[in-house]
Design a protein around this motif. Structure first.
Motif, PDB file in Angstrom:
ATOM      1  N   ARG A   1       0.783  -1.228   0.000  1.00 48.70           N
ATOM      2  CA  ARG A   1       0.000   0.000   0.000  1.00 48.70           C
ATOM      3  C   ARG A   1       0.819   1.285   0.000  1.00 48.70           C
ATOM      4  O   ARG A   1       0.337   2.326  -0.457  1.00 48.70           O
ATOM      5  N   VAL A   2       2.008   1.263   0.550  1.00 47.64           N
ATOM      6  CA  VAL A   2       2.746   2.508   0.742  1.00 47.64           C
ATOM      7  C   VAL A   2       3.498   2.883  -0.530  1.00 47.64           C
ATOM      8  O   VAL A   2       4.212   2.068  -1.100  1.00 47.64           O
ATOM      9  N   TYR A   3       3.363   4.133  -0.897  1.00 48.84           N
ATOM     10  CA  TYR A   3       4.049   4.646  -2.075  1.00 48.84           C
ATOM     11  C   TYR A   3       4.881   5.850  -1.652  1.00 48.84           C
ATOM     12  O   TYR A   3       4.411   6.727  -0.948  1.00 48.84           O
ATOM     13  N   LEU A   4       6.104   5.889  -2.081  1.00 51.31           N
ATOM     14  CA  LEU A   4       6.960   7.030  -1.754  1.00 51.31           C
ATOM     15  C   LEU A   4       7.070   7.947  -2.962  1.00 51.31           C
ATOM     16  O   LEU A   4       6.219   8.769  -3.226  1.00 51.31           O
ATOM     17  N   PHE A   5       8.106   7.774  -3.755  1.00 51.79           N
ATOM     18  CA  PHE A   5       8.340   8.673  -4.869  1.00 51.79           C
ATOM     19  C   PHE A   5       7.843   8.100  -6.187  1.00 51.79           C
ATOM     20  O   PHE A   5       7.902   8.770  -7.198  1.00 51.79           O
ATOM     21  N   HIS A   6       7.435   6.866  -6.204  1.00 48.19           N
ATOM     22  CA  HIS A   6       7.295   6.221  -7.488  1.00 48.19           C
ATOM     23  C   HIS A   6       5.895   6.346  -8.074  1.00 48.19           C
ATOM     24  O   HIS A   6       4.922   6.598  -7.395  1.00 48.19           O
TER      25      HIS A   6
ATOM     26  N   LEU B   1       6.123  11.055 -14.727  1.00 43.47           N
ATOM     27  CA  LEU B   1       6.007  11.608 -13.376  1.00 43.47           C
ATOM     28  C   LEU B   1       7.240  11.276 -12.548  1.00 43.47           C
ATOM     29  O   LEU B   1       7.665  12.060 -11.691  1.00 43.47           O
ATOM     30  N   LYS B   2       7.817  10.110 -12.813  1.00 42.20           N
ATOM     31  CA  LYS B   2       9.018   9.698 -12.088  1.00 42.20           C
ATOM     32  C   LYS B   2      10.154  10.685 -12.339  1.00 42.20           C
ATOM     33  O   LYS B   2      10.840  11.104 -11.400  1.00 42.20           O
ATOM     34  N   GLN B   3      10.352  11.066 -13.582  1.00 45.66           N
ATOM     35  CA  GLN B   3      11.416  12.016 -13.903  1.00 45.66           C
ATOM     36  C   GLN B   3      11.131  13.373 -13.280  1.00 45.66           C
ATOM     37  O   GLN B   3      12.027  14.024 -12.736  1.00 45.66           O
TER      38      GLN B   3
ATOM     39  N   THR C   1       0.688  14.340  -7.676  1.00 42.28           N
ATOM     40  CA  THR C   1      -0.457  13.727  -7.004  1.00 42.28           C
ATOM     41  C   THR C   1      -0.161  12.313  -6.532  1.00 42.28           C
ATOM     42  O   THR C   1      -0.941  11.736  -5.767  1.00 42.28           O
ATOM     43  N   GLY C   2       0.948  11.727  -6.973  1.00 40.32           N
ATOM     44  CA  GLY C   2       1.261  10.352  -6.583  1.00 40.32           C
ATOM     45  C   GLY C   2       1.882  10.245  -5.202  1.00 40.32           C
ATOM     46  O   GLY C   2       1.741   9.236  -4.531  1.00 40.32           O
ATOM     47  N   ALA C   3       2.584  11.308  -4.774  1.00 40.50           N
ATOM     48  CA  ALA C   3       3.237  11.283  -3.469  1.00 40.50           C
ATOM     49  C   ALA C   3       2.268  11.838  -2.426  1.00 40.50           C
ATOM     50  O   ALA C   3       2.162  13.059  -2.239  1.00 40.50           O
ATOM     51  N   TRP C   4       1.555  10.961  -1.731  1.00 42.57           N
ATOM     52  CA  TRP C   4       0.519  11.375  -0.782  1.00 42.57           C
ATOM     53  C   TRP C   4       1.077  12.239   0.336  1.00 42.57           C
ATOM     54  O   TRP C   4       0.391  13.099   0.889  1.00 42.57           O
TER      55      TRP C   4
END
Length: 435
Positions: free
Chosen positions: A105-110, A305-307, A349-352
């Motif tokens: 569940r946990v997302y950091l930078f990716h 988004l990663k870049q 928006t991906g990095a909560w």
């Protein structure tokens, strides 16, 4: 008178004592489950594993007499004792649940849609953490913090306690390793620095910080401290598969030439504001603005988004100590620069754990600039950006016309013509530049 030697005190050996008493060469009273010595010392009492009994054939079945080597109670003992539980790392079932939460569940930078990024954070970093417990504690701390936001069973207080305990344990070892600066621990230290940066910003999702500016500056100093500590191992660090995946976008975009016809007009306007001050602080702020402008322009070169995220996070690491000290003293231009950088955060928006930071810094700026109303207009653009989110960061920059396209009425080409969208610092900004 002859000397009578003292009689040696007789004692019986403890042949079935616990492992702890055997290590201390102390007689054990062999009481189960805890002997008297272990109870007195308040330590875990452990016992040797049961030994398999040797099965002997009876004299009647063999037709032979009893063997002098055969004994009714003979045993084959294990040559190596079982390792002590106290010597092994202790992780509870709750910790295993946190680890599962991290991997699922946990997302950091990716970017959740990128398989490479999923592997780095769900498997790669976990494999490193299994070899370096302080990193594992950091993972569990961040996972517990995230779980407070998604847990519907009302375990918030317990999860926050777990997060604090794991992070404290992690930092105790991490700070010592940073001082030692050994090559074999540079990878887990770098990974934990990323987790610590995100953890500090993520705490605002649980409880609003009293001083958002101070909190963001603390995170910036974390990045700078790690950069200084592991800088001498930078080449070896980039050769690691996991770190290489994380830093790959930064190296790739960094090698591309910056387009000369692309600019972020609001930042150029902010540069004009800083240029009005004839003090040593002027050069410090202009350098930070110039680097931030390059960061904005580089985002136009990114294809994912990663870049974008990797490029955005390089700016804080490049800040000088003098600029951080300036912002800590609540320099108006310095604080505005940080708020303009936060516009980029609002795009991710991906990095909560970045949610809401632009708005927090805007409010902090409003309080700081309240005594100086003429500077409030410099918040117009960040406020406008906080109301909507363009699909791509490239929309924050515009392409300025070539000087060949600008001509006077007499047909001559102007020299050093400023960008057409650049407004005078005495005028109010009318909104974001259109792409």
């Amino acid at each position: 008178m002859p000397v009578i030697p003292a009689r040696r005190k007789t004692h019986s050996k403890s042949r079935k004592g616990c492992l702890q008493c055997k290590k201390r060469h102390t007689k054990c009273n062999e009481e189960h489950p805890q002997c008297a010595n272990c109870i007195r010392l308040e330590i875990t009492c452990e016992w040797p594993p049961p030994r398999a009994r040797v099965q002997h054939a009876s004299p009647q079945s063999t037709g032979l007499g009893p063997s002098p080597m055969s004994r009714e109670n003979s045993y084959i003992g294990s040559p190596l004792p079982t390792p002590s539980v106290a010597a092994r790392p202790t992780f509870t079932l709750e910790d295993m649940q946190l680890l599962h939460h991290w991997t699922t569940r946990v997302y950091l930078f990716h970017d959740p849609t990128s398989d490479d990024e999923k592997w780095v954070w769900s498997e790669g970093i976990v494999n490193v953490a299994f070899q370096h417990q302080f990193l594992l504690h950091g993972i569990l701390a961040f996972s517990a913090l995230h779980k407070t936001l998604v847990d519907s069973q009302g375990n918030r207080a317990s999860l926050l306690a777990q997060a604090d305990a794991h992070m404290s344990t992690s930092l105790a070892t991490y700070l010592r390793l940073l001082e030692e600066n050994a090559l074999e621990t540079v990878v887990p230290c770098f990974l934990l620095s990323s987790i610590c940066f995100a953890y500090n910003l993520a705490t605002a999702q649980v409880e609003e910080p009293e001083d958002p500016l101070g909190a963001i500056l603390h995170c910036f100093r974390l990045l700078r401290g790690v950069k200084v500590a592991i800088g001498q191992h930078w080449e070896q660090l980039q050769q690691n598969d996991i770190i290489g995946t994380l830093l790959g976008p930064v190296r790739f975009v960094g090698q591309l030439p910056l387009p000369e016809d692309t600019e972020c007009t609001p930042l150029l306007d902010l540069k004009l504001l800083a240029d009005q001050f004839d003090t040593p602080q002027k050069g410090i702020c202009l350098e930070a603005i110039e680097n931030l402008h390059k960061t904005f322009v580089k985002t136009t070169l990114c294809s994912s988004l990663k870049q974008e995220h990797s490029i955005i996070m390089t700016w804080p690491a490049l800040l000088s100590t003098e600029f951080l000290d300036l912002c800590q003293a609540r320099n108006h231009v310095g604080v505005l620069i940080i708020t303009y950088w936060a516009v980029l955060l609002a795009r991710n928006t991906g990095a909560w754990w970045l949610n809401g930071w632009l708005v927090r810094l805007i409010h902090a700026c409003e309080e700081l600039l309240a005594p100086i109303p003429e500077l409030m207009k410099w918040l117009d653009w960040p406020i406008e950006m906080s109301k909507h989110r363009p699909a791509r960061l490239a929309t924050l920059c515009s392409t300025r016309p070539s000087p060949m396209e600008l001509t006077h009425a007499d047909g001559t080409t102007p020299v050093n013509t400023p960008p057409p969208n650049t407004h005078n610092t005495t005028e109010a900004y009318q909104g974001p530049a259109q792409p």
